[in-house]
Motif scaffolding. Structure first.
Motif, PDB file in Angstrom:
ATOM      1  N   ASN A   1       3.823   3.763   3.518  1.00 17.24           N
ATOM      2  CA  ASN A   1       3.897   2.491   2.809  1.00 17.24           C
ATOM      3  C   ASN A   1       3.577   1.385   3.807  1.00 17.24           C
ATOM      4  OD1 ASN A   1       4.767   3.748   0.473  1.00 17.24           O
ATOM      5  ND2 ASN A   1       6.880   3.132   0.677  1.00 17.24           N
ATOM      6  N   ALA A   2       2.825   0.399   3.363  1.00 22.20           N
ATOM      7  CA  ALA A   2       2.530  -0.754   4.209  1.00 22.20           C
ATOM      8  C   ALA A   2       2.750  -2.018   3.391  1.00 22.20           C
ATOM      9  CB  ALA A   2       1.101  -0.691   4.730  1.00 22.20           C
ATOM     10  N   PHE A   3       3.214  -3.052   4.066  1.00 25.58           N
ATOM     11  CA  PHE A   3       3.557  -4.319   3.425  1.00 25.58           C
ATOM     12  C   PHE A   3       2.940  -5.446   4.247  1.00 25.58           C
ATOM     13  CE2 PHE A   3       6.836  -1.183   2.918  1.00 25.58           C
ATOM     14  CZ  PHE A   3       7.303  -1.305   1.625  1.00 25.58           C
ATOM     15  N   VAL A   4       2.229  -6.354   3.584  1.00 27.05           N
ATOM     16  CA  VAL A   4       1.701  -7.548   4.243  1.00 27.05           C
ATOM     17  C   VAL A   4       2.115  -8.740   3.396  1.00 27.05           C
ATOM     18  CG1 VAL A   4      -0.359  -8.837   4.924  1.00 27.05           C
ATOM     19  CG2 VAL A   4      -0.254  -6.368   5.299  1.00 27.05           C
ATOM     20  N   LEU A   5       2.810  -9.677   4.038  1.00 26.19           N
ATOM     21  CA  LEU A   5       3.312 -10.870   3.356  1.00 26.19           C
ATOM     22  C   LEU A   5       2.783 -12.087   4.084  1.00 26.19           C
ATOM     23  CD1 LEU A   5       5.148 -12.165   1.225  1.00 26.19           C
ATOM     24  CD2 LEU A   5       7.026 -11.972   2.864  1.00 26.19           C
ATOM     25  N   LYS A   6       1.966 -12.859   3.366  1.00 32.29           N
ATOM     26  CA  LYS A   6       1.410 -14.079   3.955  1.00 32.29           C
ATOM     27  C   LYS A   6       1.906 -15.277   3.152  1.00 32.29           C
ATOM     28  CE  LYS A   6      -2.964 -12.869   3.620  1.00 32.29           C
ATOM     29  NZ  LYS A   6      -4.425 -12.839   3.761  1.00 32.29           N
TER      30      LYS A   6
ATOM     31  N   PHE B   1       0.854  -1.188   0.000  1.00 33.06           N
ATOM     32  CA  PHE B   1       0.000   0.000   0.000  1.00 33.06           C
ATOM     33  C   PHE B   1       0.886   1.233   0.000  1.00 33.06           C
ATOM     34  CE2 PHE B   1      -1.993   3.380   2.593  1.00 33.06           C
ATOM     35  CZ  PHE B   1      -3.096   3.657   1.798  1.00 33.06           C
ATOM     36  N   LYS B   2       0.531   2.207  -0.831  1.00 30.63           N
ATOM     37  CA  LYS B   2       1.241   3.478  -0.859  1.00 30.63           C
ATOM     38  C   LYS B   2       0.218   4.601  -0.796  1.00 30.63           C
ATOM     39  CE  LYS B   2       4.407   6.396  -3.435  1.00 30.63           C
ATOM     40  NZ  LYS B   2       5.329   6.492  -4.554  1.00 30.63           N
ATOM     41  N   TRP B   3       0.482   5.562   0.097  1.00 27.11           N
ATOM     42  CA  TRP B   3      -0.377   6.721   0.209  1.00 27.11           C
ATOM     43  C   TRP B   3       0.476   7.965   0.391  1.00 27.11           C
ATOM     44  CZ3 TRP B   3      -0.578  10.610   3.732  1.00 27.11           C
ATOM     45  CH2 TRP B   3      -1.622  11.521   3.581  1.00 27.11           C
ATOM     46  N   ASN B   4       0.133   8.996  -0.352  1.00 27.82           N
ATOM     47  CA  ASN B   4       0.649  10.344  -0.105  1.00 27.82           C
ATOM     48  C   ASN B   4      -0.406  11.306  -0.627  1.00 27.82           C
ATOM     49  OD1 ASN B   4       1.162  10.829  -2.935  1.00 27.82           O
ATOM     50  ND2 ASN B   4       3.105   9.739  -2.727  1.00 27.82           N
ATOM     51  N   ILE B   5      -0.116  12.579  -0.606  1.00 31.26           N
ATOM     52  CA  ILE B   5      -1.114  13.578  -0.999  1.00 31.26           C
ATOM     53  C   ILE B   5      -1.492  13.482  -2.482  1.00 31.26           C
ATOM     54  CG2 ILE B   5       0.491  15.451  -1.517  1.00 31.26           C
ATOM     55  CD1 ILE B   5      -1.564  17.269   0.055  1.00 31.26           C
ATOM     56  N   HIS B   6      -0.650  12.843  -3.292  1.00 31.06           N
ATOM     57  CA  HIS B   6      -0.881  12.772  -4.735  1.00 31.06           C
ATOM     58  C   HIS B   6      -1.475  11.448  -5.221  1.00 31.06           C
ATOM     59  CE1 HIS B   6       1.311  16.505  -5.067  1.00 31.06           C
ATOM     60  NE2 HIS B   6       2.305  15.971  -4.395  1.00 31.06           N
ATOM     61  N   GLU B   7      -1.336  10.392  -4.428  1.00 33.16           N
ATOM     62  CA  GLU B   7      -1.808   9.086  -4.886  1.00 33.16           C
ATOM     63  C   GLU B   7      -2.057   8.149  -3.714  1.00 33.16           C
ATOM     64  OE1 GLU B   7       1.220   7.246  -7.340  1.00 33.16           O
ATOM     65  OE2 GLU B   7       2.771   7.784  -5.918  1.00 33.16           O
TER      66      GLU B   7
ATOM     67  N   TRP C   1      11.743   1.032   2.439  1.00 33.41           N
ATOM     68  CA  TRP C   1      11.623   2.207   1.568  1.00 33.41           C
ATOM     69  C   TRP C   1      12.164   1.872   0.177  1.00 33.41           C
ATOM     70  CZ3 TRP C   1       8.338   5.757   2.632  1.00 33.41           C
ATOM     71  CH2 TRP C   1       8.026   6.069   3.949  1.00 33.41           C
ATOM     72  N   SER C   2      13.287   1.155   0.126  1.00 28.00           N
ATOM     73  CA  SER C   2      13.859   0.750  -1.168  1.00 28.00           C
ATOM     74  C   SER C   2      12.927  -0.196  -1.911  1.00 28.00           C
ATOM     75  CB  SER C   2      15.218   0.074  -0.968  1.00 28.00           C
ATOM     76  OG  SER C   2      16.143   0.975  -0.441  1.00 28.00           O
ATOM     77  N   PHE C   3      12.326  -1.139  -1.191  1.00 31.28           N
ATOM     78  CA  PHE C   3      11.390  -2.072  -1.807  1.00 31.28           C
ATOM     79  C   PHE C   3      10.188  -1.321  -2.366  1.00 31.28           C
ATOM     80  CE2 PHE C   3       8.570  -6.062  -0.974  1.00 31.28           C
ATOM     81  CZ  PHE C   3       8.602  -6.382  -2.326  1.00 31.28           C
ATOM     82  N   GLY C   4       9.679  -0.359  -1.620  1.00 31.75           N
ATOM     83  CA  GLY C   4       8.570   0.462  -2.109  1.00 31.75           C
ATOM     84  C   GLY C   4       8.931   1.193  -3.390  1.00 31.75           C
ATOM     85  N   GLU C   5      10.155   1.740  -3.466  1.00 26.26           N
ATOM     86  CA  GLU C   5      10.610   2.422  -4.684  1.00 26.26           C
ATOM     87  C   GLU C   5      10.731   1.444  -5.850  1.00 26.26           C
ATOM     88  OE1 GLU C   5      14.235   4.337  -3.502  1.00 26.26           O
ATOM     89  OE2 GLU C   5      13.187   5.800  -2.258  1.00 26.26           O
ATOM     90  N   THR C   6      11.198   0.234  -5.574  1.00 22.46           N
ATOM     91  CA  THR C   6      11.288  -0.793  -6.618  1.00 22.46           C
ATOM     92  C   THR C   6       9.907  -1.126  -7.160  1.00 22.46           C
ATOM     93  OG1 THR C   6      13.292  -1.753  -5.662  1.00 22.46           O
ATOM     94  CG2 THR C   6      11.981  -3.190  -7.106  1.00 22.46           C
ATOM     95  N   LEU C   7       8.944  -1.305  -6.273  1.00 20.09           N
ATOM     96  CA  LEU C   7       7.568  -1.598  -6.701  1.00 20.09           C
ATOM     97  C   LEU C   7       6.986  -0.444  -7.504  1.00 20.09           C
ATOM     98  CD1 LEU C   7       6.303  -3.293  -3.436  1.00 20.09           C
ATOM     99  CD2 LEU C   7       6.722  -4.421  -5.631  1.00 20.09           C
TER     100      LEU C   7
END
Length: 165
Positions: A95-100, A27-33, A120-126
């Motif tokens: 950013n939120a990450f859930v791995l099951k 999950f990604k959230w900021n003021i733009h998306e 943070w790096s993983f979020g940028e990669t995604l």
């Protein structure tokens, strides 16, 4: 003897360690998306755009390199003991990450550049992978219950007391 060696080589080559099957949500959230990405070890990546109180689902097909990049990170990333890292400032990015997988569910929520750098790096990669894909809209409903427990604040109901009676 040659046949035995050939059979042995074929068996060893054919015995790859099985890839883990993951159910991963980002999950990604900021003021733009605001969006979710859902990956389940296949070649399909789902995106749920939730910006502006809507929920539009689309999908894209990952190429081999994109799929392996995500899979390799999921195979090696270490989730911290703490599930939430938040800065004192309310603006910024979350950013939120859930791995099951079959055995367990691991999760982490990071906000305002607090938390482990690897996430943070993983979020940028995604984000880079998402930007390089062509998504097609679909009516498929994506289960976001687990990650929404982390990212959507509960609204507490406070009963109204009418003092004019």
């Amino acid at each position: 003897m040659r046949i035995s060696i050939i059979v042995l080589v074929l068996i060893l080559v054919g015995c790859k360690s099985p890839k883990k099957d993951y159910d991963f949500t980002f999950f990604k959230w900021n003021i733009h998306e605001s969006y979710y990405l859902k990956f389940n070890s296949s070649d399909t990546l789902y995106c749920v755009d939730s910006y502006g109180f809507k929920e539009e689902t689309s999908f894209a097909i990952l190429n081999k390199d994109q799929k392996e990049r995500i899979q390799n990170i999921l195979d090696t990333i270490t989730f911290p003991k703490n599930e939430t890292y938040e800065s004192q400032v309310d603006d910024g990015e979350t950013n939120a990450f859930v791995l099951k997988n079959k055995e367990e569910c691991r999760k982490v929520k990071i906000h305002g550049f607090s938390g482990p750098n690897q996430f943070w790096s993983f979020g940028e990669t995604l984000e880079r992978i998402k930007l390089n894909l062509q998504f097609v809209k679909t009516n498929k409903k994506i289960d976001l219950k687990e990650i929404n427990k982390m990212v959507i604040s509960e609204v507490k109901f406070v009963p109204r007391i009418d003092s004019l009676k």
